[in-house]
Design an enzyme around this catalytic site. Structure first.
Site, PDB file in Angstrom:
ATOM      1  N   ASP A  14       0.748  -1.061   0.146  1.00 31.56           N
ATOM      2  CA  ASP A  14       0.025  -0.171  -0.069  1.00 31.56           C
ATOM      3  C   ASP A  14       0.794   1.370   0.064  1.00 31.56           C
ATOM      4  OD1 ASP A  14      -2.262  -1.795   0.176  1.00 31.56           O
ATOM      5  OD2 ASP A  14      -1.738  -1.899   2.296  1.00 31.56           O
ATOM      6  N   HIS A  42      -4.853  -2.556  -6.405  1.00 27.85           N
ATOM      7  CA  HIS A  42      -3.829  -1.593  -6.903  1.00 27.85           C
ATOM      8  C   HIS A  42      -4.751  -0.453  -7.412  1.00 27.85           C
ATOM      9  CE1 HIS A  42      -0.422  -4.379  -7.529  1.00 27.85           C
ATOM     10  NE2 HIS A  42      -0.405  -4.393  -6.408  1.00 27.85           N
TER      11      HIS A  42
HETATM   12  P1  IMP Z   1      -2.513 -13.148   2.364  1.00 30.40           P
HETATM   13  O1  IMP Z   1      -1.483 -12.968   1.430  1.00 30.40           O
HETATM   14  O2  IMP Z   1      -4.062 -12.511   2.010  1.00 30.40           O
HETATM   15  O3  IMP Z   1      -2.680 -14.251   2.930  1.00 30.40           O
HETATM   16  O4  IMP Z   1      -2.228 -12.050   3.544  1.00 30.40           O
HETATM   17  C1  IMP Z   1      -1.335 -12.162   4.444  1.00 30.40           C
HETATM   18  C2  IMP Z   1      -0.628 -10.861   5.158  1.00 30.40           C
HETATM   19  O5  IMP Z   1      -0.522  -9.854   4.143  1.00 30.40           O
HETATM   20  C3  IMP Z   1      -1.979 -10.003   5.869  1.00 30.40           C
HETATM   21  O6  IMP Z   1      -1.454  -9.479   6.661  1.00 30.40           O
HETATM   22  C4  IMP Z   1      -2.415  -9.223   4.884  1.00 30.40           C
HETATM   23  O7  IMP Z   1      -3.291  -8.074   5.336  1.00 30.40           O
HETATM   24  C5  IMP Z   1      -1.220  -8.783   4.082  1.00 30.40           C
HETATM   25  N1  IMP Z   1      -1.193  -8.493   2.836  1.00 30.40           N
HETATM   26  C6  IMP Z   1      -1.617  -9.205   1.540  1.00 30.40           C
HETATM   27  N2  IMP Z   1      -1.711  -8.550   0.483  1.00 30.40           N
HETATM   28  C7  IMP Z   1      -1.467  -7.300   0.716  1.00 30.40           C
HETATM   29  C8  IMP Z   1      -1.415  -6.081  -0.123  1.00 30.40           C
HETATM   30  O8  IMP Z   1      -1.584  -6.091  -1.432  1.00 30.40           O
HETATM   31  N3  IMP Z   1      -1.313  -4.918   0.508  1.00 30.40           N
HETATM   32  C9  IMP Z   1      -1.142  -4.912   1.839  1.00 30.40           C
HETATM   33  N4  IMP Z   1      -1.051  -5.846   2.745  1.00 30.40           N
HETATM   34  C10 IMP Z   1      -1.361  -7.132   2.101  1.00 30.40           C
END
Ligand code: IMP
Length: 376
Positions: A14, A42
């Protein structure tokens, strides 16, 4: 041949990478997304209009960009169809400029259920990404290739819309690559499976290893832009050394000004001050050559700004040093208007001195004209 570039997040995601990619993309032919999936949100601004993409790269279809979803991704095919339909509405004819590597793996309903049941403590977005990567590594995953000629409804619908399932090798034979490739990172180095704050990470590779696994390794980037937000955010659980926990007022103000709510889940993001030791660590892990500092405008009007430029135990050498970090803050005067670059000079100098990486651009708003080039 044009120099290929990559755009990588240096913190917890982000960092406003997508708007930088969308802006830079017009000088390139291919925008390659190399990792992750619909866990990413995005946000780009095109002609003043806000557009959110999840799996489709931040290509600018209005200038003829081609978007490539690389082999290192895990894809939710029904959701990809929705995204392609939305993209066609915004940019008619864009679907035929979207290419998907048949070597990517797919996310199934079981993966989504497993995420919901087992990964809540990580703060996962719950999109099935971790379980899909787990199956890939465990050699029980499903490759997209196996669905392509199977009569699958969603694959056929994507093909009918014009999406092509082709590998990098086919594309490199088909197109003159003179105008090169821009690699678009998703998430960021502090969420990387190898370098991040494990286990509070995503399951993909967010840096150079991801770029290699995109299939486009032949076009490795020469310049790697690291995106750094003027303050920090984190969504989901896990260590966050510079989190603002002594002033709800400041955290709420920054969250509101910066619209810091997850683009995939809508969750409020945790807010903190800029953490330069961890940026330096991320930049070294990702071989960053240039920094782009974003969202300076969010801090316009602060009398004082806090920046962590040291940890009490010295600069981090391992991810554990970041997990256990005790921040030491440099307090500096704020600025009234970030677009007046003299006003943010001290802030930028502190970033460059601490990381030893030059800042090439800053961004002070959501539109292209808010990106200021400091050096080419
Ligand atoms: P997952 O990849 O959805 O399992 O999430 C794992 C961790 O990465 C969590 O803390 C999510 O909030 C974070 N996360 C996954 N994708 C993003 C992103 O695009 N931006 C910010 N945090 C992310």
């Amino acid at each position: 041949m044009k120099e290929n570039i990559a755009v990588i997040g240096c913190a917890f995601g982000d960092e406003a990478k997508a708007r930088c990619v969308h802006w830079m993309a017009k000088d390139f032919r291919f925008v390659v997304r190399f990792g992750g999936s619909l866990n990413a949100g995005h946000t780009i601004y095109h002609d003043g209009k806000k557009i959110v993409r999840h799996m489709i790269p931040s290509a600018d279809f209005s200038v003829g960009n081609k978007a490539f979803l690389g082999s290192g991704m895990v894809l939710d095919i029904p959701q990809l169809l929705k995204e392609v339909i939305e993209c066609e509405k915004q940019f008619p004819g864009s679907a035929k400029n979207i290419y998907v590597d048949p070597d990517a793996f797919i996310i199934t309903q079981e993966h989504i259920e497993e995420d919901a049941n087992k990964n809540k403590h990580i703060g996962s977005t719950g999109k099935g990404v971790g379980p899909a990567y787990k199956d890939k590594i465990g050699r029980t995953g499903i490759r997209l290739q196996s669905l392509i000629d199977s009569g699958d409804y969603f694959i056929k619908s994507l093909q009918d819309k014009g999406v092509q399932f082709k590998s990098c090798i086919e594309l490199c034979d088909e197109f003159d690559m003179t105008n090169g490739v821009i690699f678009e990172g998703s998430q960021a180095i502090m969420l990387d499976i190898s370098f991040g704050t494990y286990p509070f990470v995503t399951s993909g590779e967010t840096g150079l290893a991801g770029i290699i696994n995109s299939g486009f390794a032949k076009y490795m980037p020469k310049r790697i832009y690291g995106i750094v937000k003027a303050y920090s955010t984190r969504v989901g659980n896990g260590p966050f050394a510079t989190e603002i926990d002594d002033s709800e007022e400041i955290a709420n103000y920054i969250r509101a000004q910066g619209k810091e709510y997850g683009a995939s889940t809508g969750r409020p993001r945790r807010i903190g001050w800029l953490d330069l030791p961890s940026i330096k660590y991320a930049a070294e892990k990702a071989a960053i050559t240039d920094l782009i500092v974003t969202k300076l405008d969010v801090l316009d009007g602060f009398n004082e700004i806090y920046v962590c430029d040291q940890y009490l135990d010295g600069y981090p050498r391992t991810s554990s040093d970041i997990i256990n970090a005790k921040p030491f803050y440099h307090v500096m005067p704020g600025w009234k208007n970030s677009k007046s670059i003299e006003q943010t000079k001290d802030f930028r100098e502190l970033i460059e001195q601490t990381t030893r990486i030059p800042i090439s651009h800053i961004s002070c708003g959501v539109n292209e004209e808010d990106i200021i080039t400091l050096r080419d």
